[in-house]
Design a protein around this motif. Structure first.
Motif, mmCIF file in Angstrom:
data_model
loop_
_atom_site.group_PDB
_atom_site.id
_atom_site.type_symbol
_atom_site.label_atom_id
_atom_site.label_comp_id
_atom_site.label_asym_id
_atom_site.label_seq_id
_atom_site.Cartn_x
_atom_site.Cartn_y
_atom_site.Cartn_z
ATOM 1 N N GLY A 252 87.639 -8.208 0.162
ATOM 2 C CA GLY A 252 86.820 -9.413 0.015
ATOM 3 C C GLY A 252 87.589 -10.565 -0.614
ATOM 4 O O GLY A 252 87.404 -11.729 -0.231
ATOM 5 N N ASN A 253 88.436 -10.261 -1.592
ATOM 6 C CA ASN A 253 89.262 -11.305 -2.213
ATOM 7 C C ASN A 253 90.219 -11.920 -1.199
ATOM 8 O O ASN A 253 90.445 -13.134 -1.184
ATOM 9 C CB ASN A 253 90.053 -10.726 -3.387
ATOM 10 N N PHE A 254 90.780 -11.047 -0.347
ATOM 11 C CA PHE A 254 91.704 -11.532 0.689
ATOM 12 C C PHE A 254 90.983 -12.408 1.701
ATOM 13 O O PHE A 254 91.480 -13.468 2.100
ATOM 14 C CB PHE A 254 92.361 -10.340 1.380
ATOM 15 N N LEU A 255 89.786 -11.981 2.142
ATOM 16 C CA LEU A 255 89.021 -12.752 3.113
ATOM 17 C C LEU A 255 88.623 -14.112 2.544
ATOM 18 O O LEU A 255 88.627 -15.123 3.256
ATOM 19 C CB LEU A 255 87.775 -11.974 3.543
ATOM 20 N N CYS A 263 81.150 -18.572 0.745
ATOM 21 C CA CYS A 263 80.688 -18.152 -0.584
ATOM 22 C C CYS A 263 79.303 -18.737 -0.838
ATOM 23 O O CYS A 263 79.121 -19.960 -0.776
ATOM 24 C CB CYS A 263 81.663 -18.612 -1.654
ATOM 25 N N ALA A 264 78.353 -17.866 -1.127
ATOM 26 C CA ALA A 264 76.972 -18.298 -1.327
ATOM 27 C C ALA A 264 76.795 -18.952 -2.690
ATOM 28 O O ALA A 264 77.411 -18.543 -3.685
ATOM 29 C CB ALA A 264 76.034 -17.103 -1.190
ATOM 30 N N LEU A 272 71.105 -21.409 -2.304
ATOM 31 C CA LEU A 272 71.190 -22.861 -2.206
ATOM 32 C C LEU A 272 72.228 -23.310 -1.194
ATOM 33 O O LEU A 272 72.665 -24.457 -1.211
ATOM 34 C CB LEU A 272 71.523 -23.451 -3.587
ATOM 35 N N GLY A 273 72.656 -22.396 -0.343
ATOM 36 C CA GLY A 273 73.667 -22.739 0.659
ATOM 37 C C GLY A 273 74.999 -22.110 0.321
ATOM 38 O O GLY A 273 75.084 -21.128 -0.413
ATOM 39 N N ALA A 274 76.054 -22.704 0.846
ATOM 40 C CA ALA A 274 77.410 -22.188 0.627
ATOM 41 C C ALA A 274 78.311 -23.343 0.235
ATOM 42 O O ALA A 274 78.006 -24.516 0.468
ATOM 43 C CB ALA A 274 77.931 -21.499 1.890
ATOM 44 N N LYS A 278 87.011 -25.678 0.733
ATOM 45 C CA LYS A 278 88.396 -26.125 0.598
ATOM 46 C C LYS A 278 89.215 -25.239 -0.335
ATOM 47 O O LYS A 278 90.413 -25.471 -0.511
ATOM 48 C CB LYS A 278 88.420 -27.567 0.097
ATOM 49 N N ILE A 279 88.578 -24.264 -0.947
ATOM 50 C CA ILE A 279 89.306 -23.351 -1.835
ATOM 51 C C ILE A 279 89.817 -22.177 -1.008
ATOM 52 O O ILE A 279 89.046 -21.443 -0.403
ATOM 53 C CB ILE A 279 88.400 -22.860 -2.980
#
Length: 348
Positions: A252-255, A263-264, A272-274, A278-279
């Motif tokens: 998961g960290n790699f993805l 990321c929720a 509240l969305g994602a 840009k990270i």
């Protein structure tokens, strides 16, 4: 998000720019010992920290394009170096006032409190090759823009569609002659000359990369080449952007790093969305997008899988799901040192 939590006797925060840097050095009690604006010269930096560099000192700097020389200088003098993640360092940018003096002190205080979000300080020996691969990608994108402009201009003048692939030089012969207007013809000729120039530059870069770049980690390189559709250059891009897959604790960290998952944002149990698009590594995101399309060409079952998902989620979402699956597979391949297994990939 990873924080640098090691404790030291002294902490040096550096607000780094191309020609200047502001340094702030504090002790464990938070007392400011050095606060100085300096030119970006190694001797001036070493002189400023000289009274403390042999007494358990750590140096922290926000990630920006000039950090290479400072990281190498710290490595040469056996000083711990921490690269702060620019997008996570909200404490610096969120204050009412902001300047170099304030920023350097906040970096030092974040280090002292174990709250400096860490970015990955890419190793010196592989850095130049990774940057060369990124430069090749930049040239390739501009080449694609020039080719797209030719096709779009033909549509603009309602000319017969260009059916041949302009990526091949032989198919570009006589394209400009199809435009009656002299200015339009000149614009297309300019695009064609740019594409020829880019082709020559790309050939030189790819020849150099294919000769020298595999040396750093040949095993991982050939594991990546086992993915259907992944060629020499794409494998190199993935290899040098990932570097060492062991730095990611979980798939998961790699993805997340490869921008293959969203990321929720949640609060009080409500979604509240994602965010955080840009990270992560944009170059690795591009590489997996390319690899996904090439995989579908080489593996009919993968294309069938996407077509099935597209009926429920749409084509874009289906491609994203396949990209994330491929990313997870690559992570496990590199971690377990196993080549690509098509049957296992389709079952997972």
């Amino acid at each position: 998000m990873r924080f640098y939590k090691r404790q030291h006797q002294f902490y040096c925060g550096v607000d780094l720019h191309a020609k200047s840097m502001h340094i702030c050095l504090v002790n464990q009690a938070g007392e400011v010992l050095v606060h100085r604006n300096l030119p970006t010269r190694p001797d001036r930096f070493l002189n400023a920290i000289a009274p403390y560099d042999r007494q358990d000192l750590v140096v922290g700097v926000e990630c920006m394009f000039t950090w290479y020389w400072l990281a190498d200088l710290c490595a040469e003098h056996n000083l711990p170096f921490v690269l702060g993640h620019a997008l996570y360092m909200k404490a610096i940018h969120g204050g009412k006032a902001k300047n170099d003096k304030i920023d350097s002190e906040k970096i030092a205080m974040l280090l002292r409190g174990g709250m400096l979000p860490e970015a990955y300080a890419y190793p010196h020996k592989m850095r130049a090759t990774r940057d060369l691969l990124r430069r090749r990608m930049y040239l390739m994108h501009h080449r694609a823009e020039a080719l797209a402009h030719i096709v779009n201009t033909a549509s603009q003048y309602n000319l017969p569609p260009i059916t041949k692939k302009l990526t091949y030089a032989a198919n570009r012969q006589g394209i400009a002659d199809g435009f009656a207007d002299r200015s339009a013809r000149l614009a297309i000729q300019s695009d064609l000359e740019l594409v020829d120039h880019f082709d020559e530059q790309l050939r030189r870069l790819e020849l150099e990369l294919s000769r020298t770049a595999k040396v750093d980690d040949p095993q991982s390189y050939y594991l990546l080449r086992s993915v259907p559709g992944v060629g020499k250059i794409l494998a190199l891009v993935m290899l040098y952007e990932i570097h060492d897959v062991r730095r990611f604790a979980k798939a998961g960290n790699f993805l997340s790093y490869a921008r293959l998952v969203k990321c929720a944002h949640e609060s009080a149990g409500k979604r509240l969305g994602a965010g955080g698009k840009k990270i992560g590594n944009a170059h690795l995101k591009w590489a997996f997008s390319e690899a996904t399309v090439l995989l579908m060409r080489q593996l009919p079952a993968a294309k069938q899988y996407v077509d099935t998902l597209a009926k429920q989620h749409g084509k874009g979402k289906a491609l994203s799901i396949l990209s994330a699956r491929l990313g997870r597979t690559v992570y496990l391949m590199l971690k377990r040192k196993q080549p690509f297994d098509a049957e296992r990939f389709l079952r997972s």
